[in-house]
Design a protein around this motif. Structure first.
Motif, PDB file in Angstrom:
ATOM      1  N   VAL A  56      23.161 -32.448 -22.656  1.00 31.52           N
ATOM      2  CA  VAL A  56      24.442 -32.735 -22.017  1.00 31.52           C
ATOM      3  C   VAL A  56      25.508 -31.845 -22.643  1.00 31.52           C
ATOM      4  O   VAL A  56      25.404 -31.457 -23.805  1.00 31.52           O
ATOM      5  N   TYR A  57      26.511 -31.491 -21.843  1.00 30.28           N
ATOM      6  CA  TYR A  57      27.663 -30.797 -22.418  1.00 30.28           C
ATOM      7  C   TYR A  57      28.934 -31.247 -21.715  1.00 30.28           C
ATOM      8  O   TYR A  57      28.897 -31.768 -20.600  1.00 30.28           O
ATOM      9  N   GLY A  58      30.056 -31.034 -22.370  1.00 31.96           N
ATOM     10  CA  GLY A  58      31.342 -31.375 -21.786  1.00 31.96           C
ATOM     11  C   GLY A  58      32.138 -32.327 -22.657  1.00 31.96           C
ATOM     12  O   GLY A  58      31.704 -32.736 -23.737  1.00 31.96           O
ATOM     13  N   LYS A  59      33.296 -32.707 -22.165  1.00 26.94           N
ATOM     14  CA  LYS A  59      34.222 -33.552 -22.914  1.00 26.94           C
ATOM     15  C   LYS A  59      33.591 -34.869 -23.346  1.00 26.94           C
ATOM     16  O   LYS A  59      33.820 -35.357 -24.449  1.00 26.94           O
ATOM     17  N   TRP A  60      32.788 -35.458 -22.460  1.00 28.01           N
ATOM     18  CA  TRP A  60      32.210 -36.770 -22.739  1.00 28.01           C
ATOM     19  C   TRP A  60      30.750 -36.688 -23.157  1.00 28.01           C
ATOM     20  O   TRP A  60      30.022 -37.663 -23.091  1.00 28.01           O
ATOM     21  N   ALA A  61      30.324 -35.509 -23.604  1.00 24.16           N
ATOM     22  CA  ALA A  61      28.914 -35.300 -23.935  1.00 24.16           C
ATOM     23  C   ALA A  61      28.401 -36.280 -24.986  1.00 24.16           C
ATOM     24  O   ALA A  61      27.327 -36.868 -24.842  1.00 24.16           O
ATOM     25  N   SER A  62      29.154 -36.468 -26.038  1.00 19.54           N
ATOM     26  CA  SER A  62      28.693 -37.358 -27.111  1.00 19.54           C
ATOM     27  C   SER A  62      28.570 -38.792 -26.628  1.00 19.54           C
ATOM     28  O   SER A  62      27.642 -39.519 -27.013  1.00 19.54           O
ATOM     29  N   ALA A  63      29.486 -39.205 -25.765  1.00 21.54           N
ATOM     30  CA  ALA A  63      29.435 -40.561 -25.236  1.00 21.54           C
ATOM     31  C   ALA A  63      28.205 -40.770 -24.358  1.00 21.54           C
ATOM     32  O   ALA A  63      27.531 -41.796 -24.433  1.00 21.54           O
ATOM     33  N   VAL A  64      27.902 -39.771 -23.528  1.00 15.91           N
ATOM     34  CA  VAL A  64      26.718 -39.863 -22.675  1.00 15.91           C
ATOM     35  C   VAL A  64      25.458 -39.885 -23.529  1.00 15.91           C
ATOM     36  O   VAL A  64      24.548 -40.696 -23.311  1.00 15.91           O
ATOM     37  N   ASN A 101      34.131 -26.627 -14.932  1.00 16.92           N
ATOM     38  CA  ASN A 101      33.968 -27.152 -16.296  1.00 16.92           C
ATOM     39  C   ASN A 101      33.586 -28.629 -16.305  1.00 16.92           C
ATOM     40  O   ASN A 101      33.776 -29.321 -17.305  1.00 16.92           O
ATOM     41  N   ALA A 102      33.041 -29.100 -15.206  1.00 11.67           N
ATOM     42  CA  ALA A 102      32.645 -30.510 -15.137  1.00 11.67           C
ATOM     43  C   ALA A 102      31.551 -30.826 -16.153  1.00 11.67           C
ATOM     44  O   ALA A 102      30.667 -30.010 -16.404  1.00 11.67           O
ATOM     45  N   ASP A 103      31.640 -32.018 -16.746  1.00 12.15           N
ATOM     46  CA  ASP A 103      30.577 -32.477 -17.635  1.00 12.15           C
ATOM     47  C   ASP A 103      29.267 -32.543 -16.852  1.00 12.15           C
ATOM     48  O   ASP A 103      29.258 -32.926 -15.679  1.00 12.15           O
ATOM     49  N   GLN A 104      28.171 -32.177 -17.514  1.00  7.44           N
ATOM     50  CA  GLN A 104      26.875 -32.199 -16.841  1.00  7.44           C
ATOM     51  C   GLN A 104      25.785 -32.732 -17.772  1.00  7.44           C
ATOM     52  O   GLN A 104      25.850 -32.551 -18.984  1.00  7.44           O
ATOM     53  N   VAL A 105      24.798 -33.357 -17.155  1.00 10.61           N
ATOM     54  CA  VAL A 105      23.626 -33.847 -17.878  1.00 10.61           C
ATOM     55  C   VAL A 105      22.396 -33.201 -17.287  1.00 10.61           C
ATOM     56  O   VAL A 105      22.217 -33.179 -16.074  1.00 10.61           O
ATOM     57  N   LEU A 106      21.557 -32.650 -18.137  1.00 10.60           N
ATOM     58  CA  LEU A 106      20.277 -32.094 -17.721  1.00 10.60           C
ATOM     59  C   LEU A 106      19.220 -33.130 -18.096  1.00 10.60           C
ATOM     60  O   LEU A 106      18.835 -33.252 -19.253  1.00 10.60           O
ATOM     61  N   ALA A 107      18.789 -33.894 -17.107  1.00 14.29           N
ATOM     62  CA  ALA A 107      17.925 -35.041 -17.384  1.00 14.29           C
ATOM     63  C   ALA A 107      16.450 -34.664 -17.367  1.00 14.29           C
ATOM     64  O   ALA A 107      15.909 -34.288 -16.332  1.00 14.29           O
ATOM     65  N   TYR A 108      15.823 -34.760 -18.502  1.00 16.83           N
ATOM     66  CA  TYR A 108      14.380 -34.546 -18.624  1.00 16.83           C
ATOM     67  C   TYR A 108      13.703 -35.902 -18.844  1.00 16.83           C
ATOM     68  O   TYR A 108      12.924 -36.078 -19.762  1.00 16.83           O
ATOM     69  N   PHE A 109      14.031 -36.852 -18.021  1.00 11.59           N
ATOM     70  CA  PHE A 109      13.310 -38.120 -18.034  1.00 11.59           C
ATOM     71  C   PHE A 109      13.101 -38.528 -16.590  1.00 11.59           C
ATOM     72  O   PHE A 109      13.832 -38.100 -15.696  1.00 11.59           O
ATOM     73  N   ALA A 110      12.081 -39.312 -16.370  1.00  8.91           N
ATOM     74  CA  ALA A 110      11.722 -39.670 -14.992  1.00  8.91           C
ATOM     75  C   ALA A 110      11.249 -41.110 -14.943  1.00  8.91           C
ATOM     76  O   ALA A 110      10.724 -41.653 -15.918  1.00  8.91           O
ATOM     77  N   VAL A 111      11.450 -41.728 -13.785  1.00 11.42           N
ATOM     78  CA  VAL A 111      10.979 -43.091 -13.528  1.00 11.42           C
ATOM     79  C   VAL A 111      10.007 -43.021 -12.365  1.00 11.42           C
ATOM     80  O   VAL A 111      10.369 -42.587 -11.268  1.00 11.42           O
ATOM     81  N   SER A 112       8.773 -43.415 -12.591  1.00  6.83           N
ATOM     82  CA  SER A 112       7.741 -43.317 -11.568  1.00  6.83           C
ATOM     83  C   SER A 112       8.049 -44.177 -10.350  1.00  6.83           C
ATOM     84  O   SER A 112       7.837 -43.773  -9.212  1.00  6.83           O
ATOM     85  N   LYS A 113       8.535 -45.397 -10.599  1.00  2.48           N
ATOM     86  CA  LYS A 113       8.913 -46.281  -9.506  1.00  2.48           C
ATOM     87  C   LYS A 113       9.875 -47.326 -10.025  1.00  2.48           C
ATOM     88  O   LYS A 113      10.016 -47.507 -11.244  1.00  2.48           O
ATOM     89  N   LEU A 114      10.533 -48.021  -9.109  1.00  2.00           N
ATOM     90  CA  LEU A 114      11.538 -49.013  -9.474  1.00  2.00           C
ATOM     91  C   LEU A 114      10.954 -50.052 -10.425  1.00  2.00           C
ATOM     92  O   LEU A 114       9.895 -50.622 -10.166  1.00  2.00           O
ATOM     93  N   GLY A 115      11.642 -50.255 -11.533  1.00  2.00           N
ATOM     94  CA  GLY A 115      11.209 -51.240 -12.513  1.00  2.00           C
ATOM     95  C   GLY A 115      10.394 -50.675 -13.651  1.00  2.00           C
ATOM     96  O   GLY A 115      10.222 -51.334 -14.679  1.00  2.00           O
ATOM     97  N   GLU A 116       9.889 -49.452 -13.476  1.00  6.23           N
ATOM     98  CA  GLU A 116       9.101 -48.815 -14.535  1.00  6.23           C
ATOM     99  C   GLU A 116      10.034 -48.256 -15.614  1.00  6.23           C
ATOM    100  O   GLU A 116      11.146 -47.814 -15.308  1.00  6.23           O
TER     101      GLU A 116
END
Length: 208
Positions: free
Chosen positions: A64-72, A32-47
């Protein structure tokens, strides 16, 4: 803020946002761990990050889902990124869709050296369409779920938003390895391979 540090390390070391983490979570008693499904990407450092907004999902795809979903979600939105708060069942479906995306597009791309994600969507659409359908059917049967219609359209739309990304089959254990394990299990039980195309192409590339 320290509460997020172990979670971020976990994502970095266990397949990032593009892997099947459920078996590992279960093995550690973290079902039941909180999880984030990230659909964002960074091409390179600083971008700046490229958000997962597509023509089929203008509201964004990150979830995101879980106890801290709204905070994330609040933290991501504060940085100009979209994020949906979902219940576990809905989150699992979206997680599996992204797993199917990374497994299908990377494998098809690997069959055509130098192909980017965008090239797969434009030039090898029939191949990736067949693989998406096969992997979706296998995942649905294994998890006892029904995906929303038009998955192929959603995944191809996302591919257009990150069209310049290169393709390669990486982190096999956390990505394509999950589908291959379904094939191995079925074969061992004398059943038909649920992912024959996937298996054939993995063998063709000498990955298995």
């Amino acid at each position: 803020m320290m509460i997020w540090k172990p979670f971020l390390i976990l994502l970095r070391n266990r397949g990032g946002a593009n892997g099947m983490l459920e078996p590992w979570f279960q093995s550690k008693g973290l079902g039941n761990a909180d999880q984030v499904l990230a659909y964002f990407a960074v091409s390179k450092l600083g971008e700046p990050p490229v958000d997962g907004i597509t023509d089929t999902n203008p509201e964004g795809l990150t979830a995101v889902y879980g106890k801290w979903a709204s905070a994330v979600a609040g933290r991501l939105r504060a940085r100009g990124l979209t994020c949906k708060v979902l219940e576990k069942d809905a989150f699992q479906k979206q997680m599996l869709e992204k797993l199917i995306w990374i497994c299908a597009f990377m494998l098809v791309g690997a069959r055509h050296p130098g192909a980017t994600v965008g090239a797969v969507e434009k030039e090898y659409r029939s191949e990736v369409s067949a693989l998406i359908a096969e992997l979706a059917a296998a995942a649905a049967a294994e998890k006892g779920i029904v995906f929303e219609e038009a998955m192929e359209d959603r995944l191809c739309a996302y591919s257009r938003s990150v069209s310049h990304f290169p393709t390669a089959v990486k982190e096999f254990k956390w990505r394509n390895g999950w589908f291959h394990s379904l094939s191995e299990k079925a074969t061992a039980e004398g059943k038909q391979d649920p992912c024959p195309l996937h298996t054939t192409w993995l063998q063709e590339l000498k990955i298995v």
